[in-house]
Design a protein around this motif. Sequence first.
Motif, PDB file in Angstrom:
ATOM      1  N   HIS A  57       3.556   9.673  -1.165  1.00 50.64           N
ATOM      2  CA  HIS A  57       2.666   8.516  -0.642  1.00 50.64           C
ATOM      3  C   HIS A  57       2.173   8.286   0.769  1.00 50.64           C
ATOM      4  O   HIS A  57       3.149   8.746   1.660  1.00 50.64           O
ATOM      5  CB  HIS A  57       3.251   7.319  -1.389  1.00 50.64           C
ATOM      6  CG  HIS A  57       4.263   6.599  -0.612  1.00 50.64           C
ATOM      7  ND1 HIS A  57       5.530   6.181  -1.378  1.00 50.64           N
ATOM      8  CD2 HIS A  57       4.796   6.010   0.271  1.00 50.64           C
ATOM      9  CE1 HIS A  57       6.485   5.733  -0.651  1.00 50.64           C
ATOM     10  NE2 HIS A  57       6.100   5.720   0.488  1.00 50.64           N
TER      11      HIS A  57
ATOM     12  N   VAL B 239       1.237   5.246   3.410  1.00 47.34           N
ATOM     13  CA  VAL B 239       0.965   3.815   3.769  1.00 47.34           C
ATOM     14  C   VAL B 239       0.163   3.559   4.974  1.00 47.34           C
ATOM     15  O   VAL B 239       0.446   4.071   6.082  1.00 47.34           O
ATOM     16  CB  VAL B 239       2.501   2.770   3.957  1.00 47.34           C
ATOM     17  CG1 VAL B 239       2.478   1.363   4.391  1.00 47.34           C
ATOM     18  CG2 VAL B 239       3.348   3.272   2.838  1.00 47.34           C
TER      19      VAL B 239
ATOM     20  N   HIS C 118       3.734   4.319  -5.920  1.00 50.92           N
ATOM     21  CA  HIS C 118       2.598   4.123  -5.293  1.00 50.92           C
ATOM     22  C   HIS C 118       2.209   5.390  -4.740  1.00 50.92           C
ATOM     23  O   HIS C 118       3.088   6.082  -4.220  1.00 50.92           O
ATOM     24  CB  HIS C 118       2.812   2.990  -4.285  1.00 50.92           C
ATOM     25  CG  HIS C 118       3.805   2.994  -3.346  1.00 50.92           C
ATOM     26  ND1 HIS C 118       5.099   2.757  -3.605  1.00 50.92           N
ATOM     27  CD2 HIS C 118       3.803   3.186  -1.910  1.00 50.92           C
ATOM     28  CE1 HIS C 118       5.611   2.843  -2.560  1.00 50.92           C
ATOM     29  NE2 HIS C 118       4.947   3.179  -1.533  1.00 50.92           N
TER      30      HIS C 118
ATOM     31  N   HIS D 219       3.148   5.511   7.516  1.00 54.81           N
ATOM     32  CA  HIS D 219       4.145   6.508   7.213  1.00 54.81           C
ATOM     33  C   HIS D 219       3.526   7.360   5.969  1.00 54.81           C
ATOM     34  O   HIS D 219       2.781   6.795   5.359  1.00 54.81           O
ATOM     35  CB  HIS D 219       5.368   6.044   7.114  1.00 54.81           C
ATOM     36  CG  HIS D 219       5.783   5.199   5.822  1.00 54.81           C
ATOM     37  ND1 HIS D 219       6.076   3.989   5.592  1.00 54.81           N
ATOM     38  CD2 HIS D 219       5.992   5.699   4.492  1.00 54.81           C
ATOM     39  CE1 HIS D 219       6.268   3.400   4.397  1.00 54.81           C
ATOM     40  NE2 HIS D 219       6.372   4.705   3.819  1.00 54.81           N
TER      41      HIS D 219
ATOM     42  N   MET E  80       5.316   9.562   2.706  1.00 55.18           N
ATOM     43  CA  MET E  80       6.621   9.677   2.141  1.00 55.18           C
ATOM     44  C   MET E  80       6.759  10.908   1.486  1.00 55.18           C
ATOM     45  O   MET E  80       5.594  11.360   0.647  1.00 55.18           O
ATOM     46  CB  MET E  80       7.024   8.433   1.219  1.00 55.18           C
ATOM     47  CG  MET E  80       8.379   8.224   0.444  1.00 55.18           C
ATOM     48  SD  MET E  80       8.555   9.622  -0.677  1.00 55.18           S
ATOM     49  CE  MET E  80       7.500   9.095  -1.862  1.00 55.18           C
TER      50      MET E  80
ATOM     51  N   TYR F  70      13.766   7.300   7.412  1.00 55.60           N
ATOM     52  CA  TYR F  70      12.475   7.402   8.066  1.00 55.60           C
ATOM     53  C   TYR F  70      12.907   8.158   9.417  1.00 55.60           C
ATOM     54  O   TYR F  70      13.722   7.797  10.065  1.00 55.60           O
ATOM     55  CB  TYR F  70      12.021   5.910   8.619  1.00 55.60           C
ATOM     56  CG  TYR F  70      11.414   5.290   7.291  1.00 55.60           C
ATOM     57  CD1 TYR F  70      12.246   4.759   6.403  1.00 55.60           C
ATOM     58  CD2 TYR F  70      10.233   5.102   7.071  1.00 55.60           C
ATOM     59  CE1 TYR F  70      11.849   4.027   5.258  1.00 55.60           C
ATOM     60  CE2 TYR F  70       9.556   4.493   6.284  1.00 55.60           C
ATOM     61  CZ  TYR F  70      10.410   3.923   5.437  1.00 55.60           C
ATOM     62  OH  TYR F  70       9.885   3.126   4.124  1.00 55.60           O
TER      63      TYR F  70
ATOM     64  N   GLU G  51       8.936   8.973   5.834  1.00 54.94           N
ATOM     65  CA  GLU G  51       9.824   8.660   4.905  1.00 54.94           C
ATOM     66  C   GLU G  51      10.615   9.762   4.036  1.00 54.94           C
ATOM     67  O   GLU G  51       9.495  10.464   3.270  1.00 54.94           O
ATOM     68  CB  GLU G  51       9.485   7.398   4.120  1.00 54.94           C
ATOM     69  CG  GLU G  51      10.497   7.054   3.107  1.00 54.94           C
ATOM     70  CD  GLU G  51       9.934   5.864   2.278  1.00 54.94           C
ATOM     71  OE1 GLU G  51       8.830   5.432   2.237  1.00 54.94           O
ATOM     72  OE2 GLU G  51      10.833   5.405   1.491  1.00 54.94           O
TER      73      GLU G  51
HETATM   74 FE   LIG Z   1       7.395   4.209   1.613  1.00 51.27          FE
END
Ligand SMILES: [Fe+2]
Length: 290
Positions: free
Chosen positions: A147, A149, A188, A204, A206, A245, A255
């Motif tokens: 994911h 962000v 997500h 970030h 992930m 992280y 992440e």
């Molecule tokens: Fe995250």
Amino acid sequence: MDITQLGYIGLGVSDLPAWERFATEFVGTPISERGADGTLYLRMDEYHHRIALVPSGEDDLLYAGWMVPNPAALECVAKRLCEAGLAVEESTPEQARQRHVRRFIAATDTSGLRHEVYVGGYVLPRSPFQASRPMVSFKADDYGLGHVVLRVPDQKAAEAFYTNLLGLRLTDYGSGRIAFLHCNRRHHSVAVGEVPGGPKCLIHLMLEVNTLDELGTAYDVAEQRGVPLLKTIGKHPNDHMVSFYVETPSGFELEYGFGAREVDDATWVLQSYERGDVWGHKPIARGAAD
Ligand SMILES: [Fe+2]
């Protein structure tokens, strides 16, 4: 028919050699190809690549590639984007070759981010995935790459773009009205919020592994390789991800996660979360570990 996964991303980077070391020695993503323009393509599973490192210097997300299962679904998303008044461009054969997909359409959202919706991602059946350091696999495949962000100027507009036009579903809200959105069982694939500290879009990225041992090993490797830790191991309250992280060579965070819960659309209930983690994720000042 809708988007089924976040299939690829392009990252504009300024220090490609540092990224190559970061990706292959720490993350575990092998290089599948070096493009003529210098782009490094990183693999995570059977697909040709999931991440393209483009030496264009932005140190930010350049584009997000969303997979649809067939051409009819592609037309469906293209129609929604057109009807919303967005300029939709069709890939040229050369552009599709660069992305290693059969075909894509592209449009820019209200935040200025380029989205590509594609069909027919190229797989490498003769070359089974082999991580670039000792580990087994990433949780990718049907879940997509992981994911992102994102920092957006208008969270409501971004939320409307992802739900109404791309067809993603809201999973939950975090503190500061960050909206978390999904397109498959992954909690997500994207989250958007009016997060201070711009102007970069990507907060970030992930990537998830399949076992706690692989997460713990990555933590050890980060320490051994001197990868700057930004948050200690912890657990998020909404996706239940156990993660830590680190700082990427572009400055945004990576992440590294394991064990997130999955979404079942038949039973999922949208909730909102206050600030804070279940445990851990203690922030570490940048440069503190040097
Ligand atoms: Fe995250």
